[in-house]
Design an enzyme around this catalytic site. Structure first.
Site: not given
Ligand code: RFL
Ligand code: PHB
Length: 391
Positions: A74, A200, A291, A295, A384
């Site tokens: 994009h 957005y 979110p 980031k 971004y």
């Molecule tokens: P994770 O993905 O939480 O992985 C951590 C792993 O550790 C395990 N764990 C353990 N393992 C062993 N012993 C323990 N005691 C443990 N405790 C936990 C867990 O099971 C898991 O497998 O962390 P990591 O790797 O730092 O990654 C971070 C990302 O997952 C997170 O920042 C993003 O998903 C946030 N996020 C977004 N980030 C973006 O860059 N762009 C986005 O568009 C974006 N959209 C989002 C998001 C997060 C969302 N939610 C659900 C929180 C949208 C949503 C809705």
């Molecule tokens: C997504 O596609 O899940 C998404 C995209 C942009 C954001 C957050 C989540 O800022």
């Protein structure tokens, strides 16, 4: 069972799995311990946007094949308010882009690469605990399929997310955090996206966003109160709110079957250090952002890009990058914190208190400034698409 390795990685989310692949390129051995099953880690639906630097890193590590084929590049985003939709063209402004590629897909590609490489990953590890992080020989212990396992390592890396065990192992850690008076209700829908790039939108009813996962799957979000019950949001109500908040004259939002529905609270959180003794933190274990700036995943990738190279330098006899890791990662992270908070404050309605209407009108003023000022757009575009890593 007792295992000796150089790096013990706790958590097989994107941060832990990617760090492993970076260490592989330097020939540094490691073991990964994960609390959940492989199937569970592959099924988590989360982030959707990769910064240009994240894409470039994945490509350099040989993880770009499917990303190049299936990822959607994009060149910008749409900002919408007061019934107007404006395109912010990152490519034209600063020559950079982002790529739509689900976190689930990144984890799938990483897991496949680890399977092919025969990496030791202990899934479904119970009672994971750290010991001796201030000593020369830190240890990670856990139970796996009824057996007690002890890992002795040179260093432990906590990539175990926000609810993990590594961060709480740091004594007297200070944390800085902020909660928001809203949450995101997110849905996946089996329908071709009604937009070419992410929208957005700030509406008088609150924030809404139109994202996507592919040309067949749309990802949509709505601002809801933090204590909202998902059962109060049948599909009809979700579509009705999306039509109202995302609608502009001459455009229609196509509906499809909703295949997943969840509510995510929002918070900002930063730990005061990302290193203690021989324990390093990376990703959500150390920091969380709302979110709105996309980031979270990208920060996790940036951390392990810096940490992986620092560890490699350490084994080559240069300890400086490891000792400066926490400072460098936090310096980048605080900029990201500010950007995520700014995007969130600009695009959500906070209807508590007396100044609600004032705040909303000031937010509209800010949005109008952004779409009228090329300087403001360049700043948004630069942040971004991703700030450089402090290598
Ligand atoms: P994770 O993905 O939480 O992985 C951590 C792993 O550790 C395990 N764990 C353990 N393992 C062993 N012993 C323990 N005691 C443990 N405790 C936990 C867990 O099971 C898991 O497998 O962390 P990591 O790797 O730092 O990654 C971070 C990302 O997952 C997170 O920042 C993003 O998903 C946030 N996020 C977004 N980030 C973006 O860059 N762009 C986005 O568009 C974006 N959209 C989002 C998001 C997060 C969302 N939610 C659900 C929180 C949208 C949503 C809705
Ligand atoms: C997504 O596609 O899940 C998404 C995209 C942009 C954001 C957050 C989540 O800022």
């Amino acid at each position: 069972m007792s295992i000796r390795t150089r790096i013990a990685i706790v958590g097989a989310g994107p941060a832990g799995l990617l760090l492993g692949r970076i260490l592989d390129t330097h020939g540094i051995d490691y073991v990964i311990v994960e609390r959940k099953s492989l199937e569970y880690t592959l099924g988590r639906i989360r982030a959707g946007i990769l910064e240009q630097g994240s894409v470039e890193l994945l490509e350099r590590l040989g993880l770009g094949e499917r990303l190049r084929r299936e990822g959607l590049e994009h060149r910008g985003i749409y900002l919408q308010f007061a019934g107007e939709r404006h395109h912010i063209d990152f490519e034209k402004l600063i020559g950079r882009t982002v790529t739509v590629y689900g976190q689930q897909e990144v984890v799938k590609d990483l897991s496949r690469a680890h399977q092919a490489a025969g990496t030791a990953i202990y899934y479904e590890a119970e009672d994971v605990a750290l010991d001796g992080i201030e000593s020369e020989r830190p240890r990670v212990t856990f139970r796996c399929r009824g057996e007690d396992v002890l890992i002795e390592a040179d260093y432990v890396v906590g990539t175990d997310g926000f609810h993990g065990v590594c961060r709480p192992s740091i004594p007297d850690l200070e944390v800085y955090d902020r909660e928001y008076p809203f949450a995101w209700l997110g849905v996946l829908a089996s329908v071709r996206p009604s937009t070419d790039e992410l929208i957005y939108a700030l509406h008088a009813d609150g924030f809404a966003m139109h994202s996507m996962r592919s040309m067949e799957v749309s990802r949509l979000y709505l601002q809801v109160p933090p204590d909202e019950n998902i059962d109060d949001w049948p599909d009809d109500r979700i579509w009705e709110a999306l039509h109202r908040r995302l609608g502009v004259p001459g455009w229609t939002l196509d509906e499809g079957e909703i295949t997943d529905k969840s509510i995510t609270p929002m918070r900002s959180f930063v730990a005061s250090t990302m290193q203690h003794g021989r324990l390093f933190l990376a990703g959500d274990a150390a920091h969380i952002v709302p979110p709105t700036g996309a980031k979270g995943l990208n920060s996790a990738i940036a951390d392990v890009a810096m940490l992986g190279e620092a560890i490699a330098a350490g084994y080559r006899g240069n300890p400086e990058p490891m000792s400066s890791y926490s400072r460098r990662a936090l310096s980048r992270q605080w900029k990201t914190q500010y950007f995520s908070r700014w995007m969130t404050a600009m695009l959500h309605r906070d209807d508590r208190g007396d100044s609600s209407e004032y705040d909303y009108l000031a937010q509209l003023g800010q949005l109008r400034y952004v779409v009228e000022s090329e300087f403001a757009q360049c700043s948004l575009a630069e942040q971004y698409t991703g700030l450089p890593y402090g290598l």
